[in-house]
Scaffold this motif. Structure first.
Motif, PDB file in Angstrom:
ATOM      1  N   VAL A 129     -37.650  -5.713 -40.923  1.00  0.00           N
ATOM      2  CA  VAL A 129     -37.877  -4.378 -40.026  1.00  0.00           C
ATOM      3  C   VAL A 129     -39.067  -4.887 -39.275  1.00  0.00           C
ATOM      4  O   VAL A 129     -39.078  -4.565 -38.129  1.00  0.00           O
ATOM      5  CB  VAL A 129     -37.915  -3.275 -40.791  1.00  0.00           C
ATOM      6  CG1 VAL A 129     -38.573  -1.929 -39.971  1.00  0.00           C
ATOM      7  CG2 VAL A 129     -36.565  -2.901 -41.530  1.00  0.00           C
ATOM      8  N   GLU A 130     -40.157  -5.150 -39.847  1.00  0.00           N
ATOM      9  CA  GLU A 130     -41.522  -5.406 -39.263  1.00  0.00           C
ATOM     10  C   GLU A 130     -41.409  -6.555 -38.155  1.00  0.00           C
ATOM     11  O   GLU A 130     -41.802  -6.536 -36.954  1.00  0.00           O
ATOM     12  CB  GLU A 130     -42.319  -6.070 -40.324  1.00  0.00           C
ATOM     13  CG  GLU A 130     -43.759  -6.097 -39.641  1.00  0.00           C
ATOM     14  CD  GLU A 130     -44.263  -7.432 -38.990  1.00  0.00           C
ATOM     15  OE1 GLU A 130     -44.978  -7.450 -38.275  1.00  0.00           O
ATOM     16  OE2 GLU A 130     -43.307  -8.340 -39.228  1.00  0.00           O
ATOM     17  N   ALA A 131     -40.682  -7.707 -38.426  1.00  0.00           N
ATOM     18  CA  ALA A 131     -40.337  -8.725 -37.318  1.00  0.00           C
ATOM     19  C   ALA A 131     -39.351  -8.181 -36.392  1.00  0.00           C
ATOM     20  O   ALA A 131     -39.736  -8.487 -35.171  1.00  0.00           O
ATOM     21  CB  ALA A 131     -39.668 -10.103 -37.972  1.00  0.00           C
ATOM     22  N   MET A 132     -38.432  -7.345 -36.568  1.00  0.00           N
ATOM     23  CA  MET A 132     -37.409  -6.792 -35.595  1.00  0.00           C
ATOM     24  C   MET A 132     -38.179  -5.936 -34.860  1.00  0.00           C
ATOM     25  O   MET A 132     -37.843  -5.768 -33.494  1.00  0.00           O
ATOM     26  CB  MET A 132     -36.293  -6.504 -36.234  1.00  0.00           C
ATOM     27  CG  MET A 132     -35.171  -7.503 -36.842  1.00  0.00           C
ATOM     28  SD  MET A 132     -33.636  -6.790 -37.332  1.00  0.00           S
ATOM     29  CE  MET A 132     -34.105  -5.878 -38.944  1.00  0.00           C
ATOM     30  N   CYS A 133     -39.062  -4.845 -35.270  1.00  0.00           N
ATOM     31  CA  CYS A 133     -39.582  -4.016 -34.717  1.00  0.00           C
ATOM     32  C   CYS A 133     -40.861  -4.777 -33.674  1.00  0.00           C
ATOM     33  O   CYS A 133     -41.200  -3.885 -32.728  1.00  0.00           O
ATOM     34  CB  CYS A 133     -39.933  -2.929 -35.334  1.00  0.00           C
ATOM     35  SG  CYS A 133     -38.908  -1.976 -36.167  1.00  0.00           S
ATOM     36  N   TRP A 134     -41.211  -5.801 -33.954  1.00  0.00           N
ATOM     37  CA  TRP A 134     -42.135  -6.429 -32.837  1.00  0.00           C
ATOM     38  C   TRP A 134     -41.217  -6.827 -31.647  1.00  0.00           C
ATOM     39  O   TRP A 134     -41.832  -6.465 -30.368  1.00  0.00           O
ATOM     40  CB  TRP A 134     -42.483  -7.693 -33.435  1.00  0.00           C
ATOM     41  CG  TRP A 134     -43.070  -8.719 -32.700  1.00  0.00           C
ATOM     42  CD1 TRP A 134     -44.588  -8.588 -32.533  1.00  0.00           C
ATOM     43  CD2 TRP A 134     -42.758  -9.575 -31.721  1.00  0.00           C
ATOM     44  NE1 TRP A 134     -44.840  -9.730 -31.682  1.00  0.00           N
ATOM     45  CE2 TRP A 134     -43.738 -10.386 -31.279  1.00  0.00           C
ATOM     46  CE3 TRP A 134     -41.396 -10.095 -31.504  1.00  0.00           C
ATOM     47  CZ2 TRP A 134     -43.750 -11.503 -30.101  1.00  0.00           C
ATOM     48  CZ3 TRP A 134     -41.255 -11.189 -30.377  1.00  0.00           C
ATOM     49  CH2 TRP A 134     -42.386 -11.797 -29.835  1.00  0.00           C
ATOM     50  N   GLY A 135     -40.036  -6.787 -31.624  1.00  0.00           N
ATOM     51  CA  GLY A 135     -39.246  -6.948 -30.591  1.00  0.00           C
ATOM     52  C   GLY A 135     -38.908  -5.569 -30.169  1.00  0.00           C
ATOM     53  O   GLY A 135     -39.134  -5.597 -28.605  1.00  0.00           O
ATOM     54  N   ASP A 136     -38.270  -4.626 -30.622  1.00  0.00           N
ATOM     55  CA  ASP A 136     -37.929  -3.332 -30.003  1.00  0.00           C
ATOM     56  C   ASP A 136     -37.346  -2.606 -31.372  1.00  0.00           C
ATOM     57  O   ASP A 136     -36.518  -2.707 -31.832  1.00  0.00           O
ATOM     58  CB  ASP A 136     -36.950  -3.261 -28.893  1.00  0.00           C
ATOM     59  CG  ASP A 136     -36.819  -2.277 -28.097  1.00  0.00           C
ATOM     60  OD1 ASP A 136     -36.123  -1.262 -28.592  1.00  0.00           O
ATOM     61  OD2 ASP A 136     -37.118  -2.097 -27.063  1.00  0.00           O
ATOM     62  N   VAL A 137     -38.227  -1.471 -31.627  1.00  0.00           N
ATOM     63  CA  VAL A 137     -37.747  -0.319 -32.441  1.00  0.00           C
ATOM     64  C   VAL A 137     -36.372   0.296 -32.018  1.00  0.00           C
ATOM     65  O   VAL A 137     -35.543   0.413 -32.953  1.00  0.00           O
ATOM     66  CB  VAL A 137     -38.769   0.607 -32.727  1.00  0.00           C
ATOM     67  CG1 VAL A 137     -38.583   1.322 -34.012  1.00  0.00           C
ATOM     68  CG2 VAL A 137     -40.089   0.131 -32.833  1.00  0.00           C
ATOM     69  N   GLY A 138     -36.462   0.863 -31.139  1.00  0.00           N
ATOM     70  CA  GLY A 138     -35.023   1.528 -30.684  1.00  0.00           C
ATOM     71  C   GLY A 138     -33.815   0.583 -30.672  1.00  0.00           C
ATOM     72  O   GLY A 138     -32.710   0.973 -31.548  1.00  0.00           O
ATOM     73  N   LEU A 139     -34.013  -0.653 -30.483  1.00  0.00           N
ATOM     74  CA  LEU A 139     -32.728  -1.553 -30.641  1.00  0.00           C
ATOM     75  C   LEU A 139     -32.510  -1.768 -32.197  1.00  0.00           C
ATOM     76  O   LEU A 139     -31.443  -2.111 -32.474  1.00  0.00           O
ATOM     77  CB  LEU A 139     -32.952  -2.878 -29.766  1.00  0.00           C
ATOM     78  CG  LEU A 139     -32.874  -2.754 -28.442  1.00  0.00           C
ATOM     79  CD1 LEU A 139     -33.516  -4.212 -27.610  1.00  0.00           C
ATOM     80  CD2 LEU A 139     -31.720  -2.432 -27.791  1.00  0.00           C
TER      81      LEU A 139
END
Length: 399
Positions: A81-91
């Motif tokens: 989750v931390e890594a993906m939210c570095w990209g975009d939380v909404g996505l």
């Protein structure tokens, strides 16, 4: 004792999630920030298939007789989750199959419920017009009629309430009994009596749909109740009822904290890059009193981020090792939620017009960060939960 080194197996998950964030999420972040109430982004459908095939931790309930330390599904989720939210939380929140309801089903569902709904896209409906942070005040009712539950009431701010396959709905069997009568129910999205009232316009997480729902004589099978049907007014009954459904948050609040970690790290990296171009580099080689104001601000934000990260890892580690972590889950959510908002706003300020304009993602990260400090329990509610644990007081004694 928690081992701060990420195991190789989980490191691979983290790397995969980071690659997904940088190659898929970041390039389309602005595009979908401008699109609200749209369908699930096409780019996310293969992502859902890929995530279903990702390696997962053991998810053991305890450390076992051998005393071995487990890093299971909770730690895996935090890192991803931390890594993906570095990209975009909404996505990240819009990936099919990643709803909050999934966490509830996997936490307290029966083997049959997990098999039927565990891999679907399941949302969670708790908040009502008259029941926000006080989850015990829900007034949506569930009455048993033969072999069916009949639900009536209204829910608001339901993440993924429009796109999901099913919804975990909190309702009361008897309002007069308070917490003891609150249960959660699995309601398939196409169930007659369940109506989508509206989808909210929002400041941040714009691509992630947030819905208001109405339940009018909505009938579901009796076995769609999560947990026991037992209702009572004793302290033990309250723990089995409301305490059971609240267990979900012990697993999900650290994941919400991880969202804040990802957003803050993204903002801090962009800010560092912009400052380095101007000759301002926070390399930690100088003592604080020999640093410029901007360097010192970067140092402090780095320290704040690292503190929140360690608290979040500990809460996840405790869950994987069967240790009660309600206090730690609320502590990390409170710390990370506040940190994420503070760091992103400071980064906007430090970068001036570049931070405030759409030339960088900083203003979007700041908008996205605010809700992380609110949903899954506000900052004030988390502090109240922590206070109850520290003082040894019940919710009745300390409100």
């Amino acid at each position: 004792m928690i081992n701060l080194e990420i195991p190789q197996k989980l490191g691979q998950v983290q790397q995969m999630a980071q690659q997904l964030a940088s190659t898929v999420f970041r390039p389309i972040s602005r595009k979908y920030d401008a699109i609200e109430h749209g369908d699930t982004p096409q780019e996310l459908k293969p992502v859902a298939q890929m995530m279903a095939a990702m390696p997962r931790g053991e998810g053991k309930k305890g450390a076992g007789d051998d005393g071995a330390i487990r890093n299971g599904s909770n730690m895996t989720g935090i890192l991803a989750v931390e890594a993906m939210c570095w990209g975009d939380v909404g996505l990240m929140l819009s990936i099919p199959g990643s709803g909050l309801g999934n966490a509830a089903i996997m936490a307290v569902g029966s083997p049959e419920q997990k098999a039927q709904y565990g891999k679907l896209y399941c949302a969670m409906a708790i908040t009502e017009p008259g029941a926000g942070s006080d989850s015990a005040a829900v007034s949506t009712t569930a009455q048993l009629d033969g072999d069916e539950w009949v639900l009536n009431g209204e829910k608001i701010y339901c993440t993924a309430g429009q796109r999901c396959d099913a919804i975990v709905v909190w309702a009361t069997l008897d309002k007069s009994l308070g917490k003891a009568a609150i249960k959660s129910f699995i309601v398939p999205r196409d169930t007659p009596g369940l109506t989508l009232v509206r989808v909210e316009d929002k400041m941040g997480l714009r691509i992630s749909d947030t819905a208001a729902l109405a339940f009018n004589d909505c009938r579901i099978p009796r076995d769609h109740l999560l947990g026991s049907e037992e209702v009572g007014d004793t302290e033990e009954a309250r723990k089995k009822a409301f305490g059971g459904v609240m267990q979900t948050f012990d697993n999900t609040r650290p994941q919400v904290a991880a969202m804040a970690l990802g957003v803050a790290r993204a903002a801090l990296e962009i800010t560092r890059e912009l400052h380095e171009k101007e000759g301002v580099k926070a390399d930690f080689s100088k003592l604080p009193y020999n640093s410029s104001a901007r360097e010192l601000a970067l140092y402090r934000m780095e320290a704040d981020l690292e503190a929140a990260r360690l608290m979040t890892l500990k809460a996840a580690w405790m869950a994987d090792n069967g240790q009660p972590n309600s206090k730690e889950a609320s502590m990390c959510k409170a710390k990370a939620g506040r940190m994420g908002n503070d760091v992103t706003l400071q980064c906007v300020a430090l970068c001036g017009e570049l931070g405030y304009s759409e030339q960088t993602l900083l203003e979007k990260l700041a908008r996205d960060s605010k809700i992380i400090d609110i949903f899954e329990g506000t900052q004030q509610i988390q502090q109240l939960i922590v206070a109850r644990h520290l003082l040894g007081l019940s919710s009745r004694e300390l409100k």
